[in-house]
Design a protein around this motif. Sequence first.
Motif, PDB file in Angstrom:
ATOM      1  N   SER A  23      42.157 -61.559  73.025  1.00 61.15           N
ATOM      2  CA  SER A  23      41.213 -60.659  73.682  1.00 61.15           C
ATOM      3  C   SER A  23      40.233 -60.071  72.670  1.00 61.15           C
ATOM      4  CB  SER A  23      41.979 -59.536  74.390  1.00 61.15           C
ATOM      5  OG  SER A  23      41.102 -58.661  75.028  1.00 61.15           O
ATOM      6  N   MET A  24      40.735 -59.665  71.510  1.00 58.13           N
ATOM      7  CA  MET A  24      39.866 -59.127  70.460  1.00 58.13           C
ATOM      8  C   MET A  24      38.899 -60.200  69.964  1.00 58.13           C
ATOM      9  SD  MET A  24      42.704 -56.823  68.407  1.00 58.13           S
ATOM     10  CE  MET A  24      41.711 -56.688  66.930  1.00 58.13           C
ATOM     11  N   ARG A  25      39.401 -61.427  69.797  1.00 59.75           N
ATOM     12  CA  ARG A  25      38.558 -62.529  69.303  1.00 59.75           C
ATOM     13  C   ARG A  25      37.436 -62.829  70.294  1.00 59.75           C
ATOM     14  NH1 ARG A  25      37.346 -67.436  70.028  1.00 59.75           N
ATOM     15  NH2 ARG A  25      38.752 -67.779  71.767  1.00 59.75           N
ATOM     16  N   VAL A  26      37.785 -62.916  71.558  1.00 60.24           N
ATOM     17  CA  VAL A  26      36.792 -63.227  72.592  1.00 60.24           C
ATOM     18  C   VAL A  26      35.756 -62.110  72.673  1.00 60.24           C
ATOM     19  CG1 VAL A  26      36.443 -63.533  75.073  1.00 60.24           C
ATOM     20  CG2 VAL A  26      38.327 -64.703  73.932  1.00 60.24           C
ATOM     21  N   ALA A  27      36.219 -60.864  72.670  1.00 59.09           N
ATOM     22  CA  ALA A  27      35.295 -59.728  72.778  1.00 59.09           C
ATOM     23  C   ALA A  27      34.323 -59.685  71.600  1.00 59.09           C
ATOM     24  CB  ALA A  27      36.071 -58.423  72.874  1.00 59.09           C
ATOM     25  N   ARG A  28      34.804 -60.031  70.410  1.00 57.51           N
ATOM     26  CA  ARG A  28      33.919 -60.035  69.235  1.00 57.51           C
ATOM     27  C   ARG A  28      32.837 -61.102  69.349  1.00 57.51           C
ATOM     28  NH1 ARG A  28      38.731 -58.789  65.777  1.00 57.51           N
ATOM     29  NH2 ARG A  28      38.466 -56.590  65.305  1.00 57.51           N
ATOM     30  N   GLY A  29      33.135 -62.166  70.075  1.00 62.87           N
ATOM     31  CA  GLY A  29      32.169 -63.231  70.243  1.00 62.87           C
ATOM     32  C   GLY A  29      31.095 -62.920  71.267  1.00 62.87           C
ATOM     33  N   MET A  30      31.266 -61.823  71.970  1.00 66.48           N
ATOM     34  CA  MET A  30      30.288 -61.413  72.977  1.00 66.48           C
ATOM     35  C   MET A  30      29.513 -60.221  72.418  1.00 66.48           C
ATOM     36  SD  MET A  30      32.995 -61.523  76.136  1.00 66.48           S
ATOM     37  CE  MET A  30      31.916 -61.645  77.537  1.00 66.48           C
ATOM     38  N   ASP A  31      28.305 -60.063  72.834  1.00 66.42           N
ATOM     39  CA  ASP A  31      27.508 -58.930  72.365  1.00 66.42           C
ATOM     40  C   ASP A  31      27.699 -57.771  73.348  1.00 66.42           C
ATOM     41  OD1 ASP A  31      25.768 -57.338  70.949  1.00 66.42           O
ATOM     42  OD2 ASP A  31      23.993 -58.147  71.926  1.00 66.42           O
ATOM     43  N   ILE A  32      28.740 -56.963  73.095  1.00 69.40           N
ATOM     44  CA  ILE A  32      29.076 -55.852  73.980  1.00 69.40           C
ATOM     45  C   ILE A  32      28.754 -54.551  73.244  1.00 69.40           C
ATOM     46  CG2 ILE A  32      30.857 -54.752  75.372  1.00 69.40           C
ATOM     47  CD1 ILE A  32      32.361 -57.456  75.327  1.00 69.40           C
ATOM     48  N   PRO A  33      27.657 -53.896  73.599  1.00 74.13           N
ATOM     49  CA  PRO A  33      27.242 -52.694  72.868  1.00 74.13           C
ATOM     50  C   PRO A  33      28.329 -51.625  72.743  1.00 74.13           C
ATOM     51  CG  PRO A  33      25.487 -53.413  74.311  1.00 74.13           C
ATOM     52  CD  PRO A  33      26.679 -54.263  74.636  1.00 74.13           C
ATOM     53  N   LEU A  34      29.125 -51.428  73.773  1.00 77.06           N
ATOM     54  CA  LEU A  34      30.174 -50.411  73.731  1.00 77.06           C
ATOM     55  C   LEU A  34      31.150 -50.632  72.575  1.00 77.06           C
ATOM     56  CD1 LEU A  34      31.669 -48.000  75.031  1.00 77.06           C
ATOM     57  CD2 LEU A  34      32.838 -49.653  76.499  1.00 77.06           C
ATOM     58  N   LEU A  35      31.412 -51.893  72.252  1.00 72.37           N
ATOM     59  CA  LEU A  35      32.382 -52.188  71.208  1.00 72.37           C
ATOM     60  C   LEU A  35      31.900 -51.795  69.815  1.00 72.37           C
ATOM     61  CD1 LEU A  35      33.893 -55.554  72.453  1.00 72.37           C
ATOM     62  CD2 LEU A  35      34.719 -53.215  72.791  1.00 72.37           C
ATOM     63  N   ARG A  36      30.616 -51.546  69.679  1.00 71.34           N
ATOM     64  CA  ARG A  36      30.101 -51.103  68.375  1.00 71.34           C
ATOM     65  C   ARG A  36      30.688 -49.756  67.969  1.00 71.34           C
ATOM     66  NH1 ARG A  36      24.509 -52.893  70.431  1.00 71.34           N
ATOM     67  NH2 ARG A  36      24.676 -55.117  70.116  1.00 71.34           N
ATOM     68  N   PHE A  37      31.113 -48.968  68.946  1.00 67.75           N
ATOM     69  CA  PHE A  37      31.738 -47.680  68.648  1.00 67.75           C
ATOM     70  C   PHE A  37      33.062 -47.851  67.904  1.00 67.75           C
ATOM     71  CE2 PHE A  37      29.107 -46.376  72.294  1.00 67.75           C
ATOM     72  CZ  PHE A  37      28.493 -45.263  71.751  1.00 67.75           C
ATOM     73  N   PHE A  38      33.641 -49.039  68.013  1.00 66.52           N
ATOM     74  CA  PHE A  38      34.960 -49.276  67.447  1.00 66.52           C
ATOM     75  C   PHE A  38      34.944 -50.165  66.206  1.00 66.52           C
ATOM     76  CE2 PHE A  38      35.226 -48.650  72.044  1.00 66.52           C
ATOM     77  CZ  PHE A  38      35.983 -47.491  72.082  1.00 66.52           C
ATOM     78  N   GLU A  39      33.752 -50.513  65.717  1.00 66.76           N
ATOM     79  CA  GLU A  39      33.639 -51.422  64.569  1.00 66.76           C
ATOM     80  C   GLU A  39      34.275 -50.854  63.307  1.00 66.76           C
ATOM     81  OE1 GLU A  39      29.616 -53.975  65.558  1.00 66.76           O
ATOM     82  OE2 GLU A  39      29.413 -52.131  64.422  1.00 66.76           O
TER      83      GLU A  39
END
Length: 113
Positions: A23-39
Amino acid sequence: MKNLAGFVSFIRDHRLEAVARESMRVARGMDIPLLRFFEHIPDDVLLVQSMKSISDFATSLEDGTYISRQMENLQKWEDDKLDGISKDSIQPTDLVMIYAAQKKAYYRFLPQY
């Protein structure tokens, strides 16, 4: 038990870490702005949180609390009381993409089930 509850129980009991990593690998491959909060959060911390989320999902399907838990989360979002993130920083498209990434990770393990 060949149904959704059985599948997520299988995931929780036998493939929890693998699904969380996928799930983490797939999400990183997508450009999901919300996930930038968790970088800035280390991978091992994110992995533990992802595993907890997947396990909680499985448990909520088994014990029948899935809908009430989702309603509680929706209320937290409406009240802008989500831990560490503002309601205004979440775009609906972010949530759809995160959901899609999680489901893609689950589907990888269907043949094993």
